[in-house]
Design a protein around this motif. Sequence first.
Motif, PDB file in Angstrom:
ATOM      1  N   UNK A 159       8.553  -0.759  -5.081  1.00 50.03           N
ATOM      2  CA  UNK A 159       9.580  -0.211  -6.531  1.00 50.03           C
ATOM      3  C   UNK A 159       9.846   1.116  -6.235  1.00 50.03           C
ATOM      4  N   UNK A 160       9.974   1.536  -5.158  1.00 50.64           N
ATOM      5  CA  UNK A 160      10.143   3.081  -5.194  1.00 50.64           C
ATOM      6  C   UNK A 160      11.782   3.337  -4.522  1.00 50.64           C
ATOM      7  N   UNK A 161      12.767   2.993  -5.573  1.00 50.98           N
ATOM      8  CA  UNK A 161      14.046   3.043  -4.854  1.00 50.98           C
ATOM      9  C   UNK A 161      14.683   4.302  -4.396  1.00 50.98           C
ATOM     10  N   UNK A 162      14.075   5.246  -5.115  1.00 48.35           N
ATOM     11  CA  UNK A 162      14.864   6.649  -4.614  1.00 48.35           C
ATOM     12  C   UNK A 162      14.218   6.889  -3.375  1.00 48.35           C
ATOM     13  N   UNK A 163      12.999   6.732  -3.063  1.00 49.11           N
ATOM     14  CA  UNK A 163      12.308   6.724  -1.661  1.00 49.11           C
ATOM     15  C   UNK A 163      13.098   5.854  -0.575  1.00 49.11           C
ATOM     16  N   UNK A 204       0.839  -1.223  -0.072  1.00 53.27           N
ATOM     17  CA  UNK A 204       0.037  -0.028  -0.270  1.00 53.27           C
ATOM     18  C   UNK A 204       0.779   1.314  -0.045  1.00 53.27           C
ATOM     19  N   UNK A 205       1.233   1.761  -1.345  1.00 51.15           N
ATOM     20  CA  UNK A 205       2.244   3.041  -1.089  1.00 51.15           C
ATOM     21  C   UNK A 205       1.746   4.213  -0.751  1.00 51.15           C
ATOM     22  N   UNK A 206       0.353   4.409  -1.159  1.00 52.71           N
ATOM     23  CA  UNK A 206      -0.164   5.605  -0.370  1.00 52.71           C
ATOM     24  C   UNK A 206      -0.144   5.570   1.014  1.00 52.71           C
ATOM     25  N   UNK A 207      -0.780   4.473   1.587  1.00 53.94           N
ATOM     26  CA  UNK A 207      -0.981   4.388   3.010  1.00 53.94           C
ATOM     27  C   UNK A 207       0.335   4.342   3.872  1.00 53.94           C
ATOM     28  N   UNK A 208       1.544   3.697   3.366  1.00 57.06           N
ATOM     29  CA  UNK A 208       2.679   3.804   3.838  1.00 57.06           C
ATOM     30  C   UNK A 208       3.420   5.240   3.842  1.00 57.06           C
ATOM     31  N   UNK A 209       3.022   5.989   2.807  1.00 58.27           N
ATOM     32  CA  UNK A 209       3.562   7.194   2.695  1.00 58.27           C
ATOM     33  C   UNK A 209       2.639   8.042   3.910  1.00 58.27           C
ATOM     34  N   UNK A 210       1.573   7.779   4.066  1.00 60.74           N
ATOM     35  CA  UNK A 210       0.798   8.538   4.891  1.00 60.74           C
ATOM     36  C   UNK A 210       1.406   8.257   6.643  1.00 60.74           C
ATOM     37  N   UNK A 254      19.367  -3.272 -10.256  1.00 59.38           N
ATOM     38  CA  UNK A 254      20.546  -2.475 -10.250  1.00 59.38           C
ATOM     39  C   UNK A 254      21.764  -2.995  -9.782  1.00 59.38           C
ATOM     40  N   UNK A 255      22.675  -3.858 -10.375  1.00 58.55           N
ATOM     41  CA  UNK A 255      23.543  -4.874  -9.881  1.00 58.55           C
ATOM     42  C   UNK A 255      24.722  -4.028  -9.574  1.00 58.55           C
ATOM     43  N   UNK A 256      25.206  -2.723 -10.293  1.00 57.52           N
ATOM     44  CA  UNK A 256      26.114  -2.048  -9.969  1.00 57.52           C
ATOM     45  C   UNK A 256      25.821  -1.218  -8.641  1.00 57.52           C
ATOM     46  N   UNK A 257      24.820  -0.847  -8.358  1.00 63.95           N
ATOM     47  CA  UNK A 257      24.682  -0.124  -7.230  1.00 63.95           C
ATOM     48  C   UNK A 257      24.569  -0.896  -6.043  1.00 63.95           C
ATOM     49  N   UNK A 258      24.045  -2.126  -6.248  1.00 64.28           N
ATOM     50  CA  UNK A 258      24.066  -3.087  -4.973  1.00 64.28           C
ATOM     51  C   UNK A 258      25.524  -3.366  -4.544  1.00 64.28           C
ATOM     52  N   UNK A 288      19.202  -5.220  -1.016  1.00 62.73           N
ATOM     53  CA  UNK A 288      18.366  -6.206  -1.534  1.00 62.73           C
ATOM     54  C   UNK A 288      17.125  -5.480  -2.580  1.00 62.73           C
ATOM     55  N   UNK A 289      17.231  -4.375  -2.232  1.00 62.69           N
ATOM     56  CA  UNK A 289      16.226  -3.360  -2.941  1.00 62.69           C
ATOM     57  C   UNK A 289      16.861  -3.229  -4.348  1.00 62.69           C
ATOM     58  N   UNK A 290      18.257  -3.015  -4.372  1.00 55.68           N
ATOM     59  CA  UNK A 290      18.675  -2.579  -5.626  1.00 55.68           C
ATOM     60  C   UNK A 290      18.918  -3.929  -6.587  1.00 55.68           C
TER      61      UNK A 290
END
Length: 644
Positions: free
Chosen positions: A117-121, A83-89, A149-153, A142-144
């Motif tokens: 799937x909001x890696x920037x956040x 729940x993206x919206x709920x988690x942001x709240x 995003x192998x290089x970032x990981x 794990x997220x990367x």
Amino acid sequence: MNLKNIQKCTSLLNHSLHIFSSTSNTMIRKLTSYSLPPNSTNSKFAISNSNLKQALLEMAFQGTEMKFEGYDLLLNECVSQKGLIEGQRVQAHMIKTQYLPPVYLRNRLIVFYTKCECLEDARMVFDEIPERNVVSWTAMISGYSRRGYASEALVLFVEMLKSGIEPNEFTFATVLTSCSGVSGLLHGRQIHSHIIKLSFDAHVYVGSSLLDLYAKTGWIHEARVVFDGLPERDVVSCTAIISGYAQLGFDEEALKLFCQLQEEGMISNYVTYASVLTAISGLAAYEHGRQVHSHVLRFQLPSYAVLQNSLIDMYSKCGNLTYSRRIFDNMSERTVITWNTMLVGYSKHGRGQDAVKVFELMREENKVLPDKVTFLALLSACSHGGMENRGLEFFDEMVRGKTGVEPDIGHYGTVVDLLGRAGQIEKAFKFVKDMPFEPTGAIWGSLLGACSVHQNVDIGQYVGSQLLIIEPENAGNYVVLSNLLASAGRWNEVRVVRDMMMEKAITKEPGKSWIELDKTIHTFHADDRSHPQKEEVAEKVREMSVKVREAGYVPNLSCVLYDVDEEQKGKMLLGHSEKLALAFALMCTPQKRPIRVMKNLRICVDCHNFAKFVSKIYEREIYLRDKSRYHHIVDGVCSCGNYW
């Protein structure tokens, strides 16, 4: 609580977001932009998440009284429901009330954002953690890794080591999944050294990831060492090593290990069965394949498309298209791979009409769009099925943009093969000259084969000269060219080609043929003297030779490149692995039973002709699968039309 109070609460929360902590201003703006109005009409979402929304309203009323336990429960539910919206709240409420979450809750926020799937956040939360622990680093890595995003990981893993935080088994298992390709292997080996140093090499999660890394990068022997060193094995590690063997072409090893692990009580899942079916397909081990299929049915495994696709492929490569089509027809949902697998099966068996009907059914259902592989299989089926006009129509549709698939060099090469098989050598040669790609060795090789079959020496000689430049180490090109020249009586040129072959010390890959008998694979090499029944096999070949000669068989001596007399050439032909396998099959199988022989190379002209006579004299249905296609021989007639 009435609607007016709910609206007031939600509005207050959204309005207050902009006034807090300068380090979170960017996040606040993003959270505000994502908020849903309280009177949202998305009823399906509201019904399925009604309890969560009620909890969010309770959170708003509690204000600064909200504690760790409440936030933890809410975040866990948001992770569970994505729940993206709920988690942001929830995060917005923390910021609004100036609640300073402990590292545990910050880690949960990272997990929440990576799940959504909001890696920037997720990275923003990670960067704001004052004191990160191993869970913080592992969650972000794990997220990367999960998002590719192998290089970032890998960079983050290095930063973790520099920070002084020691990885745990989950960190290692996760970061290893980001190691792929040549550079990935280098990084993986370095990580492996850290694993040994910290004594995690015996952990089942880490071991599974390690052996998967080595298998996928081609280091299958190292993968096996890791596998053998595991103190305990689960279905993941067992599947990883079997899949590694199968994907790298070590089919016998994969099947042998699967059987061994079954005896040891391994519980397989659908991925395990799909992996071993890949190996069985490579070996065309029909009885083993039927046994695996019976296991799948007995244990009532879910009808995953990947498993059913593997079964279709297995039966097709074992010569039983009837079973392939039965599975195909009974599938409730077909992917593009399903359609392609069925099309390739019909193509390899030379059943062009059936392939076209399947393609037309695909278009009619219009649930799955064809891709490049679909049209490669379709064009190949038209080529092998003697349907050159139909194949050219499909290709013309591609060129004119009517299919949604732009033809690439593979499609152009298949058209060359199609024209060559139809005897249109000049047209095929012009097509190669005019196509928008530089011809590859495979395209020239296809045209040379057509020249050999249709005895076009002039074009064949030119094509052969191009091939010897492009692929100077390919023994097959020398063989086909020298045979073509020999058929025209150009012996001086034959000697030149064969001398070039000798000068470059080029040798053909050793041919081998095998058959499956009572779930045992019997393998034969040319002039093989290693089989336990070698004397009986040799005697059977001599008996077969006498009978087929009486029926009109004449050895094709051009298949022998050595400079020996004709009698010796005839004896050498009798030692070919296909003939040894055929003889063994005749000795050891009941009369009237079909014979299935596999070969690692293309079957030679002489063995193909020999098998046709054997089929007629001994009244046997013969399936010969070489590296290119299937030859289904019944009563002396082959499905390939004597062109392969």
